[in-house]
Design an enzyme around this catalytic site. Structure first.
Site, short mmCIF file in Angstrom:
data_model
loop_
_atom_site.label_atom_id
_atom_site.label_comp_id
_atom_site.label_asym_id
_atom_site.label_seq_id
_atom_site.Cartn_x
_atom_site.Cartn_y
_atom_site.Cartn_z
N SER A 47 0.82 -1.21 0.00
CA SER A 47 0.00 0.00 0.00
C SER A 47 0.86 1.27 0.00
O SER A 47 2.00 1.27 0.48
CB SER A 47 -0.91 0.01 1.23
OG SER A 47 -1.69 -1.16 1.26
N1 SAM Z 1 -0.66 -4.27 3.87
C1 SAM Z 1 0.04 -4.89 2.79
C2 SAM Z 1 1.41 -4.35 2.59
O1 SAM Z 1 1.77 -3.37 3.27
O2 SAM Z 1 2.12 -4.91 1.78
C3 SAM Z 1 -0.73 -4.74 1.52
C4 SAM Z 1 -1.68 -5.81 1.34
S1 SAM Z 1 -2.39 -5.94 -0.25
C5 SAM Z 1 -3.06 -4.37 -0.59
C6 SAM Z 1 -3.81 -6.96 0.19
C7 SAM Z 1 -3.45 -8.38 0.55
O3 SAM Z 1 -4.64 -9.02 0.98
C8 SAM Z 1 -2.91 -9.19 -0.60
O4 SAM Z 1 -1.66 -9.73 -0.27
C9 SAM Z 1 -3.96 -10.31 -0.79
O5 SAM Z 1 -3.41 -11.56 -1.16
C10 SAM Z 1 -4.56 -10.38 0.60
N2 SAM Z 1 -5.91 -10.97 0.68
C11 SAM Z 1 -6.97 -10.83 -0.16
N3 SAM Z 1 -8.04 -11.52 0.28
C12 SAM Z 1 -7.65 -12.11 1.45
C13 SAM Z 1 -8.29 -12.95 2.39
N4 SAM Z 1 -9.57 -13.34 2.26
N5 SAM Z 1 -7.58 -13.36 3.47
C14 SAM Z 1 -6.31 -13.00 3.65
N6 SAM Z 1 -5.62 -12.20 2.79
C15 SAM Z 1 -6.29 -11.76 1.70
#
Ligand code: SAM
Length: 217
Positions: A62
């Protein structure tokens, strides 16, 4: 001073303090956590830029400002148990680990979870537990949580997560469509725990939450 320190200080001054983030603990931690370790080698030059970056598997780290905004909204003082949905690169996880007592983070993509684990160990973030799976269900055995952060967008408030928020607890979550959403903060009342206060923190764009409370892949 590591060679990225100047870039981090500039990032905090212009992108974060400059956009009205005022929590001193958040500002200090973002000046110290080495964001460049969480991005692909080919993108290191952009690690402190004012935007999200790809981390593989069609996911992103992000934008620094969004990390700061969400973290500030959690109002962490140091003693909290925090649940994070969407470990991704692990950058947001590292920030939480420095600001709270324990962090429980769930990521659905195993390769991202194991990459994040390695970097977090390198930064001595031993107060973080990571699990691979659908974070929509939360982490029942460890509930309730003082703070919950969802870094993937849901079509509605994920009810299993809301149920795992303790009285007085804060939750930040993007809710809306697949392309654009609103970032919400929910606060569970201490006096009347069935009451939730809802605040709109502004528009945002997150990758989709995939799973029970989210979308199909
Ligand atoms: N906060 C993170 C960072 O600083 O790198 C960014 C995360 S990214 C925007 C969103 C993440 O949510 C992705 O890695 C994706 O695989 C994960 N994700 C999506 N659906 C999910 C779920 N149901 N459970 C766990 N993780 C999930």
């Amino acid at each position: 001073m590591d060679r990225y320190k100047k870039q981090r200080i500039r990032m905090v001054e212009t992108q974060i303090r400059g956009r009205s983030i005022r929590d001193d603990r958040v500002l200090k931690v973002m000046e110290t956590v080495p964001r460049h370790l969480f991005v692909d080698e080919g993108l290191i030059n952009q690690a402190y830029s004012d935007n999200p970056l790809p981390i593989g598997e069609r996911q992103t780290i992000s934008q620094p400002y969004i990390v700061a905004l969400m973290t500030e909204a959690l109002e962490l003082k140091g003693m909290e148990r925090v649940l994070e949905i969407g470990t991704g690169s692990g950058y947001q996880t590292a920030i939480l680990a420095k600001l709270a007592d324990r962090v429980f983070s769930i990521e659905r993509v195993a390769v991202l979870a194991s990459r994040a684990r390695k970097i977090l160990d390198r930064l001595n973030c031993y107060n973080v537990a990571i699990r691979v799976g659908d974070g929509s269900y939360g982490w029942k055995e460890e509930a309730p949580f003082d703070a919950i952060i969802t870094t993937a967008a849901a079509p509605q408030f994920p009810q299993h997560l809301v149920a795992q928020l303790s009285p007085g607890g804060r939750m930040v979550v993007p809710v809306g469509g697949r392309d654009v959403q609103t970032l919400y903060k929910l606060t569970r009342s201490t006096e009347n725990p069935s009451e939730l206060k809802k605040e709109d923190l502004g528009g945002c764009r997150f990758v989709s939450l995939i799973g029970e409370s989210g979308w199909k892949e």
